[in-house]
Design an enzyme around this catalytic site. Structure first.
Site, PDB file in Angstrom:
ATOM      1  N   GLY A  37      -3.715  42.094  16.055  1.00 19.77           N
ATOM      2  CA  GLY A  37      -2.288  42.031  16.179  1.00 19.77           C
ATOM      3  C   GLY A  37      -1.903  42.145  17.628  1.00 19.77           C
ATOM      4  O   GLY A  37      -2.774  41.945  18.631  1.00 19.77           O
ATOM      5  N   HIS A  45      -3.771  34.346  20.901  1.00 19.41           N
ATOM      6  CA  HIS A  45      -4.095  34.373  19.683  1.00 19.41           C
ATOM      7  C   HIS A  45      -3.426  33.088  19.088  1.00 19.41           C
ATOM      8  O   HIS A  45      -3.844  32.419  18.000  1.00 19.41           O
ATOM      9  CB  HIS A  45      -3.282  35.516  18.720  1.00 19.41           C
ATOM     10  N   GLY A  52     -12.156  33.649  20.047  1.00 21.01           N
ATOM     11  CA  GLY A  52     -11.864  33.221  21.444  1.00 21.01           C
ATOM     12  C   GLY A  52     -12.901  33.391  22.200  1.00 21.01           C
ATOM     13  O   GLY A  52     -13.677  34.518  22.188  1.00 21.01           O
ATOM     14  N   LYS A  59     -12.771  34.407  25.398  1.00 22.84           N
ATOM     15  CA  LYS A  59     -12.359  35.514  26.030  1.00 22.84           C
ATOM     16  C   LYS A  59     -13.353  36.715  25.655  1.00 22.84           C
ATOM     17  O   LYS A  59     -13.592  37.481  26.669  1.00 22.84           O
ATOM     18  CB  LYS A  59     -10.972  35.904  25.537  1.00 22.84           C
ATOM     19  N   ASP A  60     -13.805  36.784  24.413  1.00 23.19           N
ATOM     20  CA  ASP A  60     -14.826  37.945  24.044  1.00 23.19           C
ATOM     21  C   ASP A  60     -16.015  37.362  23.515  1.00 23.19           C
ATOM     22  O   ASP A  60     -16.635  37.161  22.630  1.00 23.19           O
ATOM     23  CB  ASP A  60     -14.296  38.654  22.535  1.00 23.19           C
ATOM     24  N   MET A 106      -5.166  36.178  28.859  1.00 21.28           N
ATOM     25  CA  MET A 106      -4.245  37.031  28.169  1.00 21.28           C
ATOM     26  C   MET A 106      -5.001  37.884  27.469  1.00 21.28           C
ATOM     27  O   MET A 106      -6.111  37.695  26.923  1.00 21.28           O
ATOM     28  CB  MET A 106      -3.472  35.984  27.275  1.00 21.28           C
ATOM     29  N   SER A 165      -3.853  41.731  24.557  1.00 17.65           N
ATOM     30  CA  SER A 165      -3.083  42.516  23.971  1.00 17.65           C
ATOM     31  C   SER A 165      -2.856  43.791  24.992  1.00 17.65           C
ATOM     32  O   SER A 165      -1.858  44.579  25.174  1.00 17.65           O
ATOM     33  CB  SER A 165      -3.444  43.058  22.891  1.00 17.65           C
TER      34      SER A 165
HETATM   35  P1  AMP Z   1      -8.254  40.714  19.446  1.00 16.01           P
HETATM   36  O1  AMP Z   1      -7.033  40.724  18.618  1.00 16.01           O
HETATM   37  O2  AMP Z   1      -8.185  41.178  20.541  1.00 16.01           O
HETATM   38  O3  AMP Z   1      -9.269  41.373  18.568  1.00 16.01           O
HETATM   39  O4  AMP Z   1      -8.507  39.235  19.331  1.00 16.01           O
HETATM   40  C1  AMP Z   1      -8.322  38.210  18.112  1.00 16.01           C
HETATM   41  C2  AMP Z   1      -9.041  36.966  18.642  1.00 16.01           C
HETATM   42  O5  AMP Z   1      -8.223  36.310  19.399  1.00 16.01           O
HETATM   43  C3  AMP Z   1     -10.584  37.154  19.139  1.00 16.01           C
HETATM   44  O6  AMP Z   1     -11.414  36.209  18.796  1.00 16.01           O
HETATM   45  C4  AMP Z   1     -10.259  36.892  20.521  1.00 16.01           C
HETATM   46  O7  AMP Z   1     -11.277  36.569  21.286  1.00 16.01           O
HETATM   47  C5  AMP Z   1      -8.906  36.080  20.621  1.00 16.01           C
HETATM   48  N1  AMP Z   1      -8.291  36.039  21.922  1.00 16.01           N
HETATM   49  C6  AMP Z   1      -7.928  36.955  22.376  1.00 16.01           C
HETATM   50  N2  AMP Z   1      -7.399  36.711  23.813  1.00 16.01           N
HETATM   51  C7  AMP Z   1      -7.695  35.656  23.862  1.00 16.01           C
HETATM   52  C8  AMP Z   1      -7.155  34.543  25.028  1.00 16.01           C
HETATM   53  N3  AMP Z   1      -6.550  34.927  25.929  1.00 16.01           N
HETATM   54  N4  AMP Z   1      -7.672  33.232  24.726  1.00 16.01           N
HETATM   55  C9  AMP Z   1      -8.079  32.932  23.795  1.00 16.01           C
HETATM   56  N5  AMP Z   1      -8.813  33.695  22.705  1.00 16.01           N
HETATM   57  C10 AMP Z   1      -8.325  35.083  22.733  1.00 16.01           C
END
Ligand code: AMP
Length: 286
Positions: free
Chosen positions: A32, A38, A151, A153-154, A188, A190
């Protein structure tokens, strides 16, 4: 109207019917506090599948005891609007009890890997990837998607989940998605909303250090020579405390000592900016 469900059994029954009738199901797992990063995953899933399910669940088992579970941002109404605007058809928002009916400390099945999960964020956040492996496996078994979007990103999380999918024969295509950045280069996240004005300025340490290392990198150089460029920048950033800055092989996250294009060397940075922990990564060589 977007379908919102908090019940694993209800959504599984509903999606199984769609799957059996031949529809392709895309899945975007999230915690979230959705942003354009996202949104890019959701939009891609919507373009490539008939159904797109977004899960929103702040997973307690991937947070350490001194981490930010309680203060992790929760913005459900705007999250649902972002899901809908980007083409999601279903939002799955389970409660903690729904996902961990046996209790978040009492489960029997524990998952971990032999090594990929012990480096980088795994070394700094012990148990983090055990929690990720567990929740993603549970979510995969509930949603049973055709494709799942993650993403870069991770990047370490993505590599670990690709390994999980391959070795456990999950019949799910894992789709890696590029990092979405603010105009000035900050990836980007959260957690960016926690940064004050000064920290927001200094958060550019991560993307700037990566760009400088990329600019200097040549095959045959020692990794330490390149990493020194980033560590030398730290004293000019009063709010930055690096957690790690490393160059590793994209394939298996093994440390790189001498730069060899065949390794597809990748730079990984994690740093505290004030009290907020940020991460970023990019290929060292273009
Ligand atoms: P999270 O809500 O942080 O667990 O992220 C959920 C998904 O969104 C994961 O697969 C992250 O790698 C992806 N995500 C988060 N930030 C970014 C971003 N800046 N660019 C691309 N994907 C992202």
């Amino acid at each position: 109207m977007i379908h919102i469900s908090d019940n694993p059994f209800e959504i599984r029954t509903l999606l199984q019917k769609e799957y059996c009738s031949g529809l392709k199901i895309g899945f975007v797992p999230t915690m979230g506090a959705l942003h354009d990063g996202h949104a890019s995953l959701i939009a891609r899933s919507a373009a490539e599948n008939d159904i797109t399910v977004v899960s929103i669940f702040v997973n307690p088992t991937q947070f350490g005891p001194n981490e930010d579970l309680d203060k992790y941002p929760r913005t459900l109404d705007s999250d649902v609007a972002i899901c809908e605007a980007n083409g999601a058809t279903h939002v799955f928002t389970p409660t903690e009890t729904m996902m961990y009916p046996e209790g978040k400390e009492n489960f029997e099945v524990i998952m971990h890997l032999r090594g990929m999960d012990k480096v980088l964020c795994g070394a700094k956040r012990p148990g983090h990837f055990d929690g990720v492996l567990l929740i993603v496996s549970r979510l995969f078994n509930i949603i049973q998607p055709t494709r799942a979007y993650f993403g870069m990103k991770d990047f370490q999380q993505l590599s670990i989940l690709q390994t999980l999918g391959r070795e456990l024969f999950f019949p799910i295509e894992i789709v890696p998605c590029p990092i979405i950045r603010e105009e000035d280069g900050l990836a980007m996240s959260s957690r960016n909303r926690f940064l004050n004005t000064e920290e927001r300025k200094q958060s550019l340490f991560l993307s700037t250090a990566i760009s400088k290392m990329k600019a200097a990198a040549q095959p045959g150089m020692k990794a330490d020579e390149i990493l020194k460029i980033a560590f030398d920048m730290v004293p000019s950033y009063s709010e930055i405390r690096p957690d790690y800055i490393e160059i590793r092989r994209a394939k298996d996250l093994k440390l790189v000592e001498v730069i060899d294009p065949a390794d597809e060397p990748r730079i990984f940075v994690a740093a505290f900016c004030g009290v907020t922990r940020l991460i970023d990564n990019q290929p060292l060589l273009d």
